[in-house]
Design an enzyme around this catalytic site. Structure first.
Site, PDB file in Angstrom:
ATOM      1  N   SER A  76      23.046 -34.449 -26.487  1.00 35.85           N
ATOM      2  CA  SER A  76      22.576 -33.751 -25.290  1.00 35.85           C
ATOM      3  C   SER A  76      23.400 -34.150 -24.078  1.00 35.85           C
ATOM      4  CB  SER A  76      21.111 -34.135 -25.055  1.00 35.85           C
ATOM      5  OG  SER A  76      20.711 -33.766 -23.755  1.00 35.85           O
TER       6      SER A  76
ATOM      7  N   ASP B 276       9.681 -35.608 -44.144  1.00 36.34           N
ATOM      8  CA  ASP B 276      10.231 -36.385 -43.038  1.00 36.34           C
ATOM      9  C   ASP B 276      11.654 -36.833 -43.374  1.00 36.34           C
ATOM     10  OD1 ASP B 276      10.753 -38.444 -41.139  1.00 36.34           O
ATOM     11  OD2 ASP B 276       8.599 -38.799 -40.937  1.00 36.34           O
TER      12      ASP B 276
ATOM     13  N   ARG C  42      11.538 -33.893  -9.384  1.00 36.72           N
ATOM     14  CA  ARG C  42      11.025 -34.561 -10.583  1.00 36.72           C
ATOM     15  C   ARG C  42      11.832 -35.841 -10.797  1.00 36.72           C
ATOM     16  NH1 ARG C  42      11.078 -31.101 -16.133  1.00 36.72           N
ATOM     17  NH2 ARG C  42      13.335 -31.286 -15.783  1.00 36.72           N
TER      18      ARG C  42
ATOM     19  N   TYR D 295      14.593 -41.214 -24.540  1.00 41.81           N
ATOM     20  CA  TYR D 295      15.140 -40.066 -25.287  1.00 41.81           C
ATOM     21  C   TYR D 295      16.666 -40.079 -25.215  1.00 41.81           C
ATOM     22  CZ  TYR D 295      16.682 -35.287 -26.209  1.00 41.81           C
ATOM     23  OH  TYR D 295      17.368 -34.190 -26.687  1.00 41.81           O
TER      24      TYR D 295
ATOM     25  N   LYS E  12      19.671 -40.797 -28.173  1.00 42.65           N
ATOM     26  CA  LYS E  12      20.825 -39.944 -28.485  1.00 42.65           C
ATOM     27  C   LYS E  12      22.121 -40.760 -28.429  1.00 42.65           C
ATOM     28  CE  LYS E  12      18.789 -36.035 -29.226  1.00 42.65           C
ATOM     29  NZ  LYS E  12      18.746 -35.518 -30.615  1.00 42.65           N
TER      30      LYS E  12
ATOM     31  N   PHE F 285      19.200 -31.650 -36.747  1.00 48.22           N
ATOM     32  CA  PHE F 285      18.422 -31.293 -35.556  1.00 48.22           C
ATOM     33  C   PHE F 285      17.129 -32.097 -35.444  1.00 48.22           C
ATOM     34  CE2 PHE F 285      20.510 -27.141 -36.551  1.00 48.22           C
ATOM     35  CZ  PHE F 285      21.157 -26.922 -35.352  1.00 48.22           C
TER      36      PHE F 285
END
Ligand code: NAD
Ligand code: UDP
Length: 338
Positions: free
Chosen positions: A124, A58, A291, A148, A152, A80
């Site tokens: 992202s 980890d 969505r 999420y 970032k 990543f």
């Protein structure tokens, strides 16, 4: 250069390992296989005809990172490793803040104590939220709409703060648009667990007969055909962008932000048609409600990366779809068959 690749067994990481090795660099990988399979790295080794130093563990484990930095002279880290499912991040925000934010902080602290100064971070396009216009430039306002995306943005901020405080630190933030496709060998590719969240792997599974039909989320967006428009980028182009970023910015300091995209907007229907044509398979679909959280259009202005890094995407939509289909049709169950 000797590069530590965290999450190197994953989708983008495995392709980037190949791009690094092809460019003459050596890689060390740390991965806990929480969202990947060791077989991906075995295949990378076979494709590149080399062996890769692998640490199973980890990124939050500072002692493991220290061990890696002691056993290898690392020139830079590509980070990543992390969790990436938007829906899961809404249900389990603490998991995302721990695995994405806290782990990145541990990595940066351990790099500092080991005297490793260059970090490339996987960000992202989601950090742009709902852009007021397209194409998107790096200086557009940011504002994520889910945990999420916020994770970032937090790591981007941590990197920028570290660059201010530590004059030797070189933080390279790469904002990916929509990575798709696979290595031309058909040996490695995207292998999502369970039902794919993303469009391309979902279409691939419909084409190969694993799923009966695609649900298209929204047919009433203000776009060319009413479906959502995205900037799909071949994962091999994206992988090469990491190599170019490391090479172009080696020895620099500060923090740097780049969009990695093609600059082309492709609609969901265009992607469905391209996949049906290449695979020669029907892609049944039904247009359903939008969505929640999706934006109408999201595509990059990739000019800054072109000018500064000497990088631009070279593969077209047909290359993306053909390589995806090659991977999917040769490995209908992903790495699990191995
Ligand atoms: P992936 O899940 O295939 O790869 C991530 C890898 O990291 C996996 O091998 C997983 O096992 C490993 N990992 C996760 N947590 C770890 C931890 N704590 N310690 C060690 N290993 C760990 O995902 P991907 O698509 O290759 O994405 C890579 C990065 O790019 C992620 O940070 C993701 O958020 C970012 N990104 C991906 C996309 C996309 O559409 N795929 C878009 C933008 C940004
Ligand atoms: N999409 C879709 N059906 C799916 C998955 C995605 O219609 O099963 C659409 C989605 O609404 C968006 C585009 O495909 O317009 C890309 O979605 P994806 O989840 O791949 O990427 P992101 O939303 O992160 O851009």
């Amino acid at each position: 250069m000797h590069i530590l690749v965290t999450g190197g067994a994953g989708y983008i990481g495995s392709h980037t390992c190949i791009a690094l090795i092809d460019a003459g660099h050596t890689v060390v990988v740390v991965d806990d296989f929480s969202n990947s399979h060791p077989e991906s790295l075995r295949r990378v080794e076979a494709i590149c005809n080399t062996t890769i130093a692998l640490y199973r563990g980890d990124v939050s484990d500072a002692a493991l990172l220290q061990q890696i930095f002691t056993e290898h002279k690392i020139d830079g880290v590509i980070h990543f490793a992390g969790s990436k499912a938007v829906g899961e991040s809404v249900e389990k925000p603490m998991l995302y803040y721990r695995n994405n934010v806290t782990a990145s902080q541990t990595l940066i602290e351990t790099m500092q104590s080991a005297g490793v100064h260059t970090l490339v971070f996987s960000s992202s396009a989601t950090v742009y939220g709902d852009p007021h216009t397209v194409p998107i430039l790096e200086d557009f306002p940011v504002g994520a709409t889910n945990p999420y995306g916020r994770s970032k943005l937090m790591v981007e901020q941590i990197i920028q703060d570290q660059a201010v405080a530590n004059g030797q630190f070189n933080g390279i933030i790469l904002r990916y648009f929509n990575p798709v496709g696979a290595h031309p060998s058909g040996k490695i590719g995207e292998d999502p667990n369970g039902i794919p969240n993303n469009l391309m792997p979902f279409i691939a599974q419909v084409a190969v007969g694993k799923r009966p039909q695609l649900a298209i989320f929204g047919g009433d967006y203000p776009t060319k055909d009413g479906t959502g428009v995205r900037d799909y980028i071949h994962v091999c182009d994206l992988a090469e962008g990491h190599v170019k970023a490391l090479e172009a910015l080696h020895g620099q300091t500060g923090s740097h932000i780049f969009n990695l995209g093609t600059g082309n907007g492709v609609s969901v229907l265009e992607m469905v048609q391209a996949y049906a044509k290449v695979s020669q398979r029907p892609i049944p679909y039904q247009v359903v409600a939008r969505r929640p959280g999706d934006v109408a259009q999201c595509y990059a202005d990739p000019g800054y990366a072109s000018v500064t890094l000497g990088w631009q995407a070279t593969r077209n939509l047909n290359d993306m779809v053909a390589s995806s289909w090659h991977w999917q049709s040769s490995n209908p169950h992903g790495y699990r068959e191995a």
